[in-house]
Design a protein around this motif. Structure first.
Motif, PDB file in Angstrom:
ATOM      1  N   THR A  71     122.647   6.879  59.952  1.00 39.69           N
ATOM      2  CA  THR A  71     123.612   6.029  59.174  1.00 39.69           C
ATOM      3  C   THR A  71     123.390   4.503  59.585  1.00 39.69           C
ATOM      4  OG1 THR A  71     125.173   7.990  59.086  1.00 39.69           O
ATOM      5  CG2 THR A  71     125.882   5.741  58.422  1.00 39.69           C
ATOM      6  N   ALA A  72     123.219   4.117  60.625  1.00 41.66           N
ATOM      7  CA  ALA A  72     122.896   2.804  60.931  1.00 41.66           C
ATOM      8  C   ALA A  72     121.768   2.014  60.363  1.00 41.66           C
ATOM      9  CB  ALA A  72     122.737   2.588  62.527  1.00 41.66           C
ATOM     10  N   VAL A  73     120.904   2.735  60.142  1.00 39.23           N
ATOM     11  CA  VAL A  73     119.477   2.344  59.444  1.00 39.23           C
ATOM     12  C   VAL A  73     119.530   2.482  57.985  1.00 39.23           C
ATOM     13  CG1 VAL A  73     118.130   2.688  61.771  1.00 39.23           C
ATOM     14  CG2 VAL A  73     118.141   4.387  59.927  1.00 39.23           C
ATOM     15  N   ALA A  74     120.554   3.383  57.426  1.00 40.52           N
ATOM     16  CA  ALA A  74     120.551   3.578  56.023  1.00 40.52           C
ATOM     17  C   ALA A  74     120.700   2.375  55.142  1.00 40.52           C
ATOM     18  CB  ALA A  74     121.526   4.622  55.671  1.00 40.52           C
ATOM     19  N   GLY A  75     121.241   1.309  55.769  1.00 45.23           N
ATOM     20  CA  GLY A  75     121.760   0.195  54.807  1.00 45.23           C
ATOM     21  C   GLY A  75     120.715  -1.067  55.017  1.00 45.23           C
ATOM     22  N   GLN A  76     119.734  -0.819  55.654  1.00 43.52           N
ATOM     23  CA  GLN A  76     118.622  -1.950  56.079  1.00 43.52           C
ATOM     24  C   GLN A  76     118.084  -2.377  54.750  1.00 43.52           C
ATOM     25  OE1 GLN A  76     118.699  -3.611  58.806  1.00 43.52           O
ATOM     26  NE2 GLN A  76     120.365  -2.046  59.754  1.00 43.52           N
ATOM     27  N   ASP A  77     117.351  -3.502  54.931  1.00 41.95           N
ATOM     28  CA  ASP A  77     116.916  -4.037  53.717  1.00 41.95           C
ATOM     29  C   ASP A  77     115.489  -3.192  53.259  1.00 41.95           C
ATOM     30  OD1 ASP A  77     118.604  -6.057  53.291  1.00 41.95           O
ATOM     31  OD2 ASP A  77     117.314  -7.697  54.549  1.00 41.95           O
ATOM     32  N   TYR A  78     114.826  -2.607  54.562  1.00 41.84           N
ATOM     33  CA  TYR A  78     113.588  -1.982  54.054  1.00 41.84           C
ATOM     34  C   TYR A  78     113.848  -0.679  53.416  1.00 41.84           C
ATOM     35  CZ  TYR A  78     114.470   0.203  58.521  1.00 41.84           C
ATOM     36  OH  TYR A  78     115.179   0.875  59.588  1.00 41.84           O
TER      37      TYR A  78
ATOM     38  N   ALA B   1     112.450   0.372  49.916  1.00 42.02           N
ATOM     39  CA  ALA B   1     111.495   1.810  49.652  1.00 42.02           C
ATOM     40  C   ALA B   1     112.329   2.344  48.442  1.00 42.02           C
ATOM     41  CB  ALA B   1     111.931   2.717  50.892  1.00 42.02           C
ATOM     42  N   ARG B   2     113.661   2.384  48.377  1.00 40.32           N
ATOM     43  CA  ARG B   2     114.333   3.142  47.184  1.00 40.32           C
ATOM     44  C   ARG B   2     113.915   2.311  45.830  1.00 40.32           C
ATOM     45  NH1 ARG B   2     119.912   4.576  50.241  1.00 40.32           N
ATOM     46  NH2 ARG B   2     119.555   6.359  51.095  1.00 40.32           N
ATOM     47  N   ALA B   3     113.914   1.164  45.972  1.00 41.22           N
ATOM     48  CA  ALA B   3     113.529   0.252  44.798  1.00 41.22           C
ATOM     49  C   ALA B   3     112.076   0.668  44.248  1.00 41.22           C
ATOM     50  CB  ALA B   3     113.875  -1.359  45.095  1.00 41.22           C
TER      51      ALA B   3
END
Length: 460
Positions: A349-356, A360-362
């Motif tokens: 969860t801590a890394v789920a909101g990171q820019d990368y 990746a989703r974009a």
């Protein structure tokens, strides 16, 4: 990287020495010595003086052979009121009584003389005479005032016949000498140097030569005793760790998905409830529910290590081994699953909101690929430390599990060694656990370097 590993191994050596030495010295603080309780039980019945003397001689010979009659360390700091040879007095109850006399009256020479007189008199007493003076002997061992001691010795002298009158008078005179004022000797410290004739030196010399010592129970090398028990424990811990880690990771991934809200509302309360159940209660519940003929007997209750496997193929042996190990593995997995799942979930969860991750989703990557290829790799760094401490921490659970399920492993061996005061086995088990713990920390450092190239370049 090679220099980094070498430095960590170099630091691990003094750490291992400190841990092993501390456990060795602390284990010797346990009351009693190996065999002392058995000797006390034998003396409780009706035995002749020759039998008591032979038992006492055999016990002292055993202590001398195993080195338990030596002082513990290179030096000792005690009160000046204590005799210099207090460590040679056995069994433990006699040592405690002499220590009580020395501390109470502050005169080690008089206390040693009274103690020798008392033991000589007890040795010469017949069974009939012992019954006559039993009340006075009890008063001597439990007295609090000098007047009680003199009254008890005078009563013994009055009841014994002329054959023991000299020894009873000697006991009475030594009691008067013991009760005379001796100042404040007990306030003065006394430092005694024992040299290399001590238990710690013998143990450390053997350890440096690769020997963990000899078991006091059966006389076999500790390495052999541990080798017979470590197999079941090793596979139990390894399999439990693997299953718990994989299951916790999958549950964390399931809850971190966009559609995982329903799973979070179901799994998190269930894991919290599971985490609130003590390990031994969970083990007993599994036995009652899954190994009980009155409910559902899917697994055997006990008996591992008692069946004959000489006529079985390796496949049959594996199948039989799994029948006995299934419930213990399920118990360890369930006991550690809530904590592991929570740690994995928090890390992902801590890394789920990171820019990368948003990038990746974009790009149009599937959610499965975003989680598996991008989230997990960066979330593994805090989890690596958790897993490094996970395997040694399972040993504490293995002690309970192997006792409940009657598994002949290291945990059960540790319980038996503590109950019988088998100090070499206790220290040997702790040394092995400490080695695995240090190796697990070294492995975590290597995994850190593999997961993060920046750490790898800094280490090299």
């Amino acid at each position: 990287m090679a220099n980094f590993v070498f430095r960590r191994l170099l630091l691990a050596i003094p750490t291992l020495w400190f841990i092993a030495s501390a456990i060795f010295l602390l284990s010797k603080l346990m009351p009693g010595a190996f065999g002392s309780e058995h000797l006390a039980q034998q003396e409780a019945g009706y035995y002749s003086r020759s039998d008591a003397a032979s038992r006492d001689h055999s016990y002292r010979l055993f202590l001398k052979t195993t080195g338990q009659d030596l002082p513990l360390f290179y030096f000792s700091i005690t009160s000046a009121a204590m005799p210099d040879t207090l460590h040679r007095v056995f069994p433990e109850r006699d040592r405690a009584f002499l220590q009580k006399l020395s501390w109470q009256y502050g005169n080690p020479d008089a206390a040693a003389r009274f103690f020798r007189s008392l033991k000589t008199l007890e040795t010469d007493l017949s069974e009939t005479e012992r019954q006559q003076v039993q009340e006075h002997l009890y008063m001597i061992y439990s007295h609090r005032e000098a007047a009680d001691l003199q009254q008890a010795t005078a009563g013994i002298a009055a009841k014994l016949p002329a054959t023991n009158i000299s020894r009873s008078k000697n006991l009475e005179s030594s009691a008067r000498l013991l009760a005379s004022p001796s100042g404040y000797t007990y306030l003065l410290p006394s430092v005694q140097w024992h040299g290399d004739q001590n238990q710690y030196y013998r143990w450390l010399s053997g350890l440096l030569q690769g020997s963990l010592g000899t078991s006091l129970r059966d006389g076999r090398p500790v390495a052999t005793v541990l080798g017979e028990a470590i197999g079941n424990t090793w596979w139990l811990l390894l399999a439990s760790m693997a299953f718990a880690t994989m299951l916790a990771m999958e549950l964390a991934i399931l809850m971190v998905r966009r559609s995982g809200r329903m799973w979070r509302s179901t799994l998190l309360p269930s894991l919290f409830l599971l985490d609130s159940i003590p390990l031994f209660v969970l083990a007993i519940l599994l036995l009652v529910l899954l190994a009980n003929p009155a409910f559902l007997q899917l697994f055997p209750v006990y008996g591992m290590g008692y069946y004959n496997a000489f006529d079985q193929s390796w496949l049959e042996q594996l199948s039989q081994w799994l029948q006995f190990m299934a419930l213990p593995m399920i118990c360890l997995v369930l006991a550690n699953l809530p904590y592991l799942t929570n740690q994995f979930y928090q890390a992902v969860t801590a890394v789920a909101g990171q820019d990368y991750i948003r990038t990746a989703r974009a790009k149009g990557l599937s959610e499965h690929r975003v989680i598996r290829r991008h989230m997990l790799r960066n979330a593994l760094l805090p989890v690596i430390t958790l897993l490094a401490d996970f395997l040694p921490a399972l040993v504490a659970g293995a002690v309970i599990i192997e006792t409940v399920f009657a598994i002949p492993g290291v945990g059960r061996l540790l319980i038996d060694a503590v109950l019988t005061r088998d100090y070499p086995v206790i220290v040997g088990i702790v040394v092995i656990v400490a080695v695995f713990r240090l190796l697990s920390h070294l492995l975590s450092d290597l995994l850190y370097a593999l997961a993060d190239p920046r750490i790898r370049s800094h280490a090299s």
